[in-house]
Design an enzyme around this catalytic site. Structure first.
Site, mmCIF file in Angstrom:
data_model
loop_
_atom_site.group_PDB
_atom_site.id
_atom_site.type_symbol
_atom_site.label_atom_id
_atom_site.label_comp_id
_atom_site.label_asym_id
_atom_site.label_seq_id
_atom_site.Cartn_x
_atom_site.Cartn_y
_atom_site.Cartn_z
ATOM 1 C CE1 TYR A 86 6.084 3.859 0.007
ATOM 2 C CE2 TYR A 86 5.768 2.943 -2.190
ATOM 3 C CZ TYR A 86 5.559 3.953 -1.269
ATOM 4 O OH TYR A 86 4.803 5.057 -1.619
ATOM 5 C CG ASP A 181 3.205 -5.010 -2.210
ATOM 6 O OD1 ASP A 181 3.074 -5.081 -3.454
ATOM 7 O OD2 ASP A 181 3.271 -3.939 -1.593
ATOM 8 C CE LYS A 209 5.934 -0.468 -8.709
ATOM 9 N NZ LYS A 209 6.145 0.956 -8.693
HETATM 10 N N1 PMP Z 1 3.932 -1.962 -3.230
HETATM 11 C C1 PMP Z 1 5.159 -2.026 -3.772
HETATM 12 C C2 PMP Z 1 5.985 -3.257 -3.566
HETATM 13 C C3 PMP Z 1 5.651 -0.952 -4.519
HETATM 14 O O1 PMP Z 1 6.880 -1.026 -5.029
HETATM 15 C C4 PMP Z 1 4.835 0.185 -4.704
HETATM 16 C C5 PMP Z 1 5.295 1.378 -5.527
HETATM 17 N N2 PMP Z 1 6.586 1.425 -5.928
HETATM 18 C C6 PMP Z 1 3.572 0.207 -4.117
HETATM 19 C C7 PMP Z 1 3.147 -0.881 -3.404
HETATM 20 C C8 PMP Z 1 2.665 1.387 -4.268
HETATM 21 O O2 PMP Z 1 2.175 1.483 -5.544
HETATM 22 P P1 PMP Z 1 1.655 2.898 -6.121
HETATM 23 O O3 PMP Z 1 2.859 3.756 -6.292
HETATM 24 O O4 PMP Z 1 0.967 2.526 -7.398
HETATM 25 O O5 PMP Z 1 0.696 3.449 -5.121
#
Ligand code: PMP
Length: 350
Positions: A86, A181, A209
């Protein structure tokens, strides 16, 4: 724990104070501020592969922008991601995504055009052979391999030995950029993220985060030569009115400065392994540092049983539990007891 954003717990006094002070100076200028530079320096100090960094407001935006940059830099279109990975909800990245889509059983989102996802290739996570075959097939047109170095959105799945190294080698051989990521893993599994913990260096890194201390802030960065291709110095456009927002950067600085103390990561490791040990009796636990998942049948009922007992964990196994520095031995013990009680209750049909 706000899906992993809070490393010092809710309403952490130092974070709140930093935000309060920043607000008195102005909540947004639409222009760079000193705090933005200070936060960038904290990030670059912790993550050596980040020579230059750009701040944005969400992980989604960071991933979307990093992909655009990789495509602009390599002048290639295709990207390779992994099943269950994700990376936020940008159109091109919603193919076989984990997290909420996995929880809801959606293979993809409605509203994403075939064209938007056409250049996204998806292979199974931790599968070197499938990745190598895809790189063989699409290599010349491949802009990037995008990976959560520890999968966190299908439940926590650590990288198999050699998997991240293999991705590095496949990128080197094909000219694709390796993009980690680290929205979840950054400043969590080590101060320098998964790339520090596993010793594999990506070309670009996506962060979110923790670096915003619970406010809307994320970032992407990497090799200077690539990052210089971003506008205004380069031809890959990216911008944001609230990027590097004063309140968010103040919160981020207040958190990241405290993460320079190695005791932080020793404590996170100790507490998370304590929780892991406690939960092992109830199912399979997969953990890397302060992120873990308890895998077992009947998780939905367990989740509801825990909420009734005042313990709020992720509502799905396609997510992670996040241990913070606000979780003391007592909280961890209470969590394990609540799991035991909730399961005992379920067996008698309560
Ligand atoms: N990349 C990863 C690995 C995530 O876990 C998340 C959100 N849980 C995102 C991107 C997206 O971040 P956001 O919710 O701040 O858009």
């Amino acid at each position: 724990m706000s899906w992993g954003a809070l490393l010092f717990g809710h309403a952490d006094p130092e974070t709140v104070e930093a935000v309060r002070e920043a607000a008195l100076d102005g909540t947004s200028f639409g222009a760079p501020t000193e705090r933005e530079v200070e936060l960038a320096e904290e990030i670059a100090d912790a993550v050596p592969s980040i020579e230059m960094v750009r701040l944005v407001s969400s992980g989604t935006e960071a991933a979307m922008s990093a992909i655009r940059l990789a495509r602009g830099y390599t002048r290639r279109d295709r990207i390779l991601k992994f099943e269950g990975g994700y990376h936020g909800h940008a159109d091109a990245l919603l193919a076989s995504a984990g997290s909420g889509l996995a929880t809801l059983g959606l293979p993809a989102s409605a509203g994403v055009t075939t064209g938007a996802a056409r250049d996204t290739i998806v292979v199974p996570y931790n599968d070197v052979d499938a990745t190598a075959a895809a790189v063989e097939r699409y290599g010349e047109g491949l802009a990037a391999i995008l990976v959560e170095p520890v999968a966190g959105n299908i439940g926590v799945v650590p990288p198999r030995d050699g998997f991240l190294e293999a991705l590095r080698a496949l990128c080197d051989a094909s000219g694709a950029l390796l993009v980690f990521d680290e929205v979840i893993t950054g400043f969590r599994v080590a101060r320098g993220g998964a790339q520090e913990r596993f010793g594999v260096t990506p070309d670009l890194t996506i962060l979110g985060k923790i670096i915003g201390g619970g406010l809307p802030l994320a970032a992407f960065g990497g090799r200077g030569e690539i990052m210089e291709r971003l506008a205004p110095s380069g031809d890959v456009y990216q911008a944001g009115t609230l990027s590097g927002n004063p309140l968010a950067t103040a919160a981020g600085i207040s958190v990241l400065r405290r993460l320079r103390d190695p005791v932080v990561y020793e404590e996170l490791e100790r507490r998370a392994s304590e929780l892991e040990r406690g939960l092992r009796r109830f199912g399979g636990v997969q953990r890397v540092g302060a992120m873990l998942t308890l895998f077992r049948p009947g998780y939905d009922e367990l989740f509801r049983g825990l909420v009734r007992r005042g313990v709020y964990v992720a509502p799905s196994q396609y997510e992670a539990m996040f241990v913070s520095l606000a979780h003391g031995d007592e909280e961890i013990e209470r969590t394990v007891e609540a799991v035991r009680d909730a399961l005992a209750d379920d067996r008698v049909g309560g």
